[in-house]
Design a protein around this motif. Structure first.
Motif, mmCIF file in Angstrom:
data_model
loop_
_atom_site.group_PDB
_atom_site.id
_atom_site.type_symbol
_atom_site.label_atom_id
_atom_site.label_comp_id
_atom_site.label_asym_id
_atom_site.label_seq_id
_atom_site.Cartn_x
_atom_site.Cartn_y
_atom_site.Cartn_z
ATOM 1 N N ASP A 131 8.481 -71.495 89.835
ATOM 2 C CA ASP A 131 7.272 -70.413 89.748
ATOM 3 C C ASP A 131 6.505 -70.703 91.080
ATOM 4 O O ASP A 131 5.906 -69.921 91.542
ATOM 5 C CB ASP A 131 6.806 -70.555 88.559
ATOM 6 N N TYR A 132 6.564 -71.949 91.159
ATOM 7 C CA TYR A 132 5.047 -72.507 92.892
ATOM 8 C C TYR A 132 5.356 -71.352 93.211
ATOM 9 O O TYR A 132 4.359 -70.934 94.152
ATOM 10 C CB TYR A 132 5.547 -73.865 93.194
ATOM 11 N N ARG B 27 10.527 -78.531 85.013
ATOM 12 C CA ARG B 27 10.959 -79.097 86.781
ATOM 13 C C ARG B 27 11.693 -77.905 86.772
ATOM 14 O O ARG B 27 10.862 -77.697 87.936
ATOM 15 C CB ARG B 27 11.932 -80.100 86.782
ATOM 16 N N ARG B 28 12.234 -77.118 86.801
ATOM 17 C CA ARG B 28 13.408 -76.073 87.369
ATOM 18 C C ARG B 28 12.898 -74.988 87.486
ATOM 19 O O ARG B 28 12.477 -74.487 88.394
ATOM 20 C CB ARG B 28 15.014 -76.391 87.361
ATOM 21 N N TYR B 29 11.683 -74.954 86.461
ATOM 22 C CA TYR B 29 10.982 -73.508 85.926
ATOM 23 C C TYR B 29 9.810 -73.427 86.828
ATOM 24 O O TYR B 29 8.804 -72.534 87.870
ATOM 25 C CB TYR B 29 10.830 -73.605 84.548
ATOM 26 N N ALA C 207 15.679 -70.681 83.850
ATOM 27 C CA ALA C 207 15.356 -71.648 84.030
ATOM 28 C C ALA C 207 15.942 -72.296 82.338
ATOM 29 O O ALA C 207 16.327 -74.355 82.722
ATOM 30 C CB ALA C 207 13.475 -71.240 83.508
ATOM 31 N N LEU C 208 16.641 -71.760 82.039
ATOM 32 C CA LEU C 208 16.803 -72.728 80.594
ATOM 33 C C LEU C 208 19.203 -72.778 81.065
ATOM 34 O O LEU C 208 19.847 -73.079 79.996
ATOM 35 C CB LEU C 208 17.496 -71.942 79.831
ATOM 36 N N LEU C 209 19.358 -72.344 82.803
ATOM 37 C CA LEU C 209 20.689 -72.503 82.644
ATOM 38 C C LEU C 209 20.802 -73.581 83.146
ATOM 39 O O LEU C 209 20.658 -74.462 83.254
ATOM 40 C CB LEU C 209 21.091 -71.521 84.177
ATOM 41 N N PRO C 210 22.554 -73.690 82.549
ATOM 42 C CA PRO C 210 22.836 -75.232 83.187
ATOM 43 C C PRO C 210 23.050 -75.930 84.753
ATOM 44 O O PRO C 210 22.918 -74.948 85.059
ATOM 45 C CB PRO C 210 24.333 -74.870 82.512
ATOM 46 N N ALA C 211 22.846 -76.873 84.741
ATOM 47 C CA ALA C 211 22.367 -77.157 86.312
ATOM 48 C C ALA C 211 23.676 -76.837 87.038
ATOM 49 O O ALA C 211 23.010 -76.525 88.481
ATOM 50 C CB ALA C 211 21.557 -78.873 86.092
ATOM 51 N N THR D 43 14.027 -65.354 91.121
ATOM 52 C CA THR D 43 12.747 -65.846 92.168
ATOM 53 C C THR D 43 13.169 -65.250 93.356
ATOM 54 O O THR D 43 11.884 -64.463 93.337
ATOM 55 C CB THR D 43 12.604 -67.276 92.867
ATOM 56 N N ARG D 44 13.926 -64.659 93.837
ATOM 57 C CA ARG D 44 14.198 -64.025 95.386
ATOM 58 C C ARG D 44 13.633 -62.963 94.978
ATOM 59 O O ARG D 44 12.506 -62.027 95.874
ATOM 60 C CB ARG D 44 15.000 -64.067 95.263
#
Lengths: 220, 220
Positions: free
Chosen positions: A44-45, A38-40, A213-217, A109-110
């Motif tokens: 990405d979107y 979901r985060r990825y 994408a895999l970092l802890p929330a 992302t930025r």
């Protein structure tokens, strides 16, 4: 060796780390959690806008009609297929509207969004191509790891993302991008160095994007 | 009244002369000679490069993803359908290869090509839109004169050119262009005047382009 392979070899450490990233491992074996997917996807979107603009700039900056038409066809397909996948996944993963349209952006992302918009602003065909080439070729490389479709994960949320980057049309497009990049690589050292820096930065950010994408929330 | 209709009214003399041009009359009743059609298509095909680039610039310059995606879809369709019509007609009309790829350009062709490339170079969305809007809307207006498909000329070389500019998708695209143009029309008088000049020049050249298609061969 062409310019494209020369640069991939030069930045092989980041390239290989992205292609063989644990995020990809988990996507390919279907163990990727919904939270991470979901985060990825939400992040990405957010590239859709700059990436679409960059493809448009490629149409505008390409040196010939046949090259313009390649990007035109990719834009046409991108405007339908890829968007459908995101919408389907967003629905399946219960992504709230605010996270689809205006989520908080991670730093990778930025930075990637900025890189795309900088390349676009140059209007330089090799610069634009460098970013598109990394984005598409590197995705083709990790998706190639999936092997035969019979070995793909069962869920569409994973398998469809593989299929979008591992199919004959996609592979032909990546090959074409590589050949086009080789053909228009600047001859003078200063321009060549600028394009190489753009390429390197794109590879670095692809890797950082998978890391994020895999970092802890609580850290992201 | 929106900016689009305001400009069409302002330049109604050239607009109406183009929409009701004898070239269009002959196309619609199927009496257009192969010689005139051939010359028209050979010249018109030379716009494909600049027109495709201009659509690409619209993708790159549009202010939002939904707008970018409209142009992306049109580019995808343009890269297939329209090109097919030209190739089919070129074959049917025995157009030599040299006239398909590098014919001698008429002055209206050269001027229109320059106008498209100038608009592209500004990267200004309203400027780019002004040229696209005139090209598409004016063609929609003359093609609307064809009425019901049952009244269209029998030969595909005429009917298909009408169909490409008179169908529900095309009409929706023209309506969208007009609304988009209205929405982004510049507020300050100087920019508005520049866009109006671009619009006016495009209308003038559409008319001149039809004029050129009917010139006696020894004058063209």
């Amino acid at each position: 060796m062409g310019f494209a392979n020369e640069l991939r070899n030069q930045y092989a450490e980041d390239w290989d780390a992205a292609v063989n990233h644990p995020f990809v491992d988990q996507l390919l074996d279907g163990s990727l959690s919904d939270e991470n997917l979901r985060r990825y996807l939400v992040q990405d979107y957010q590239f859709c806008d700059a990436f679409t603009a960059l493809l448009g700039q490629a149409v505008a900056s390409a040196p010939s009609l046949p090259s313009r038409l390649v990007f035109a066809r990719v834009l046409g397909a991108f405007a339908s297929d890829e968007n459908t996948y995101f919408q389907d996944c967003f629905n399946e993963l219960d992504v709230p509207e605010a996270d689809r349209t205006a989520p908080a952006l991670g730093s990778a992302t930025r930075d990637f969004d900025n890189l795309m918009r900088s390349a676009l602003a140059t209007r330089s065909y090799p610069e634009v191509l460098a970013v598109l080439l990394v984005a598409e070729w590197l995705y083709g490389d990790w998706a190639a790891r999936a092997g035969d479709p019979s070995e793909w994960p069962a869920h569409a949320k994973h398998a469809e993302w593989i299929r979008l980057h591992n199919n004959p049309e996609y592979n032909a497009w990546v090959t074409w991008l590589r050949e086009e990049f080789d053909a228009v690589g600047p001859a003078d050292a200063a321009s060549r160095e600028r394009v190489a820096e753009t390429f390197a930065e794109a590879v670095r950010l692809e890797r950082a994007f998978f890391d994020a994408a895999l970092l802890p929330a609580e850290v992201f």
